[in-house]
Design a protein around this motif. Structure first.
Motif: not given
Length: 149
Positions: A100-102, A108-112, A33-37, A53-56
């Protein structure tokens, strides 16, 4: 001062989660989760940033549930090593899959982000799909745990 508050938090986590598989399952989800943000923070496009941010935030709302499941699982099937308790193996599997999915969601966000920086068209559907999988995994873990009680 922060050192002592961090130490108290670590002791509380050890008391609630133990030092085995349930602690690691919780920590793995939290790190993902930290990595997503972290990845979202670098996005310059306000529209894309707000959608992500909404999804996160929706995934962040799952963290207390993950902690609750892990704490309850530690009470029912205590673990202080790497052995996954047989009675709650399905719960652990679902929690591991959610983390793992997170983590994959962060990728995926990094690629976007790279695509947006290159001037390409950005489609949020892949992130929404990954977020849906994370939610399903946590829900499955909660259901499996409820079945074990």
């Amino acid at each position: 001062m922060a050192f002592f508050s961090r130490l108290r938090a670590q002791r509380a986590a050890t008391r609630d989660l133990g030092e085995g598989v349930w602690r690691r399952a919780h920590d793995r989800f939290q790190r993902s989760l930290d990595r997503v943000f972290q990845v979202i923070e670098g996005i310059a496009d306000d529209e894309v940033y707000n959608q992500l941010v909404k999804e996160a935030n929706e995934m962040a709302e799952l963290l207390p549930t993950v902690r609750q499941i892990c704490c309850a699982a530690q009470r029912v099937t205590p673990s202080d090593d790497e052995q996954i308790p047989q009675a709650t193996a399905g719960v652990h599997r679902s929690l591991t899959k959610s983390a793992n999915d997170l983590a994959t969601t962060a990728q995926v966000i990094a690629m976007m982000r790279m695509q947006a920086e290159a001037g390409g068209q950005v489609d949020i559907n892949a992130v929404q799909h990954r977020a849906r999988l994370v939610k399903e995994d946590v829900s499955a873990a909660a259901s499996l745990f409820a079945d074990n009680e």
